[in-house]
Every structure is written in structure tokens, then in C-alpha cells.
Design a protein around this motif. Sequence first.
Motif, PDB file in Angstrom:
ATOM      1  N   SER A 171      -6.166   8.132   2.504  1.00  0.00           N
ATOM      2  CA  SER A 171      -6.432   6.948   1.394  1.00  0.00           C
ATOM      3  C   SER A 171      -5.118   6.264   1.323  1.00  0.00           C
ATOM      4  O   SER A 171      -4.107   6.714   1.002  1.00  0.00           O
TER       5      SER A 171
ATOM      6  N   ASP B 142      -3.765   3.143  -1.513  1.00  0.00           N
ATOM      7  CA  ASP B 142      -3.955   2.443  -2.631  1.00  0.00           C
ATOM      8  C   ASP B 142      -2.723   1.336  -2.653  1.00  0.00           C
ATOM      9  O   ASP B 142      -1.594   1.525  -2.420  1.00  0.00           O
TER      10      ASP B 142
ATOM     11  N   PHE C 276       0.844  -1.194  -0.070  1.00  0.00           N
ATOM     12  CA  PHE C 276      -0.088  -0.040   0.144  1.00  0.00           C
ATOM     13  C   PHE C 276       0.953   1.328   0.165  1.00  0.00           C
ATOM     14  O   PHE C 276       1.910   1.171   0.519  1.00  0.00           O
TER      15      PHE C 276
ATOM     16  N   ARG D 266      -8.034  -0.426  -2.660  1.00  0.00           N
ATOM     17  CA  ARG D 266      -8.086   0.783  -2.134  1.00  0.00           C
ATOM     18  C   ARG D 266      -8.574   0.919  -0.891  1.00  0.00           C
ATOM     19  O   ARG D 266      -9.731   0.311  -0.772  1.00  0.00           O
TER      20      ARG D 266
END
Length: 281
Positions: free
Chosen positions: A170, A172, A132, A177
Motif C-alpha cells: 500500500s 499513502d 507517497f 491511498r
Amino acid sequence: MPDQPFADLFRDTEHLSWAPTAQVRERGRRRTRQTRIAAALAAVVAVAVVATGAVALAGGREGAPTPVLPATGSPTPSPAPSATSAAPRPSTTSTTPAAPPSSPSRTPSAGSTDPAIPAAAMLRLSDLPAGFTMAEDDIDGDWSLESVSIYCREAPTGTSNGRLAQRTVSFDSPTDRMIQRVVRFSIRDAALEMDAVRALFTDCKPRGATSSMSVLADGLGAGDESLLVGSDIEGVRSRWLVVRQGDLVAQVALDMDTTPKEARRYARPVAQRLCAGSDTC
């Protein structure tokens, strides 16, 4: 022959010398003036006496002291303090043992004084699986759990009332996600927010016959409260992890197939990070 009294009067006045008529008249006028002056003076004196008496009478009334009514009773003397009442009372110390300190409660009574949410209260890359990357910015799109309320025939009471501050981040990966939003409320409103989330996913009746919404897990062993909720809107599945720690409520959009067991693994680091932004841990 004349009467004897007349004869005597004639004899006595025969040799008198009478004053002239003018002199007699002058004497009469003088006597009249004297009489009038005496009468006028007497009148003036009488008026002065009356006026002086009236002034004296009025002054006497004004200056006279107001009579004091006699007292109807005599004051009652207060009793002299006795030696017993005057003596100081000895101080006493309570022998009741003090209650032991209560253990710290996980439900605080007050929130943080600073409404801003620090970055340390958000998830970090070290809390997530490898692969991530983090992007802290404004997140576009209808990703939050509130967005599904438009699919309810009669939407329950809305959530997120009384927000004081919020922060979003956030993460990803090549295949997934993850989005996290942390909102600060008052302690009372934070608890109401959790109740509103439960009501939304329990009471909502979706419009589509194949759509559904439900609370998948309530109580994941993290924070003051933690939930896993999910929806299936016309074949599109979604999952959200919701954790409350004091006055902070974190909402994390997870993979659409996340199970309660997997959600528990994320709930613990979410609650631990929230402690950095709340003084209720």
C-alpha cells in the motif's frame, strides 16, 4: 479149461516175487508227492512267466517313442536378396527451406516455476507521484474489487480461483491511498481471472436503484490484458486498475475519480514491474 490168454498170464507171473504191500504203498505215496511238487513248480513257473511278460509289455509301451506324423508340406525357401534391394539407399537432404523464427508472442504458454512473488514485481515509489510513502503489510478492509459483488442481486462467477501466491503493498499520501495486490495463477487461470472481472462489472445488477458497475476501459496498452473498472454503490465511487502479465494479475485500487487516461499512466509501470516476477515477458 481156462482161456489161453489167462493161462499165459498165469505162467508168466507164477515165479515172480511180489513186493510187500507196505513197500507198494510207500512207492505210491512217494509218486503222489513228486507229482504234486512237479505240479506246484509248474504253476509257479507259469505265474512268473506271465508276470515277466506283463512287465516287459508295459515297459515296451512306455519306452516306445511317439510316432512322428509325416509333414504335410515342405518349407518354402526364402528368396535370396537381390543386389538392388541389398544396396543401401542414398541419403537425401530436404530442400524445403526452414520456416523463419516467429516473433515472440506476448501470450505465454507456461508460467513461472517459482510461485513466490518477488518485491521487484510490485510498484515502487518511483512509479508514483511525489508525496507517497510505502507500507508493505497485510491490508485490512474491503478495498478489493471482489467486495462489491455483495451488492449484486445475482453475483456472477467469483474471481480469484486457483491462486498460487499473492503479495500486497500500500502507498499513502496526505490526500490519497493506493493499494496493489499481485496474485499468481496458472496461465489458464490468469486469463480466466480477467474474464471473471469483466463478467462481474458487466453482468452484475446492483440492488440499489442508484448503484451501478461498469468496465470503464478495456485495453490500456499495457501487459497482456489491462482493464479499468468502477462502481458507484449508493453514492460511493471506486476505481480499480487490473493488469495481467503472463501468469500474474495485478489489481490496484485507485482514486475514485481516476479516468482511463490517468489509469493508462499507471498501467504501464505496473506491467513492467510484473515482468520481474514472470518469465513470460
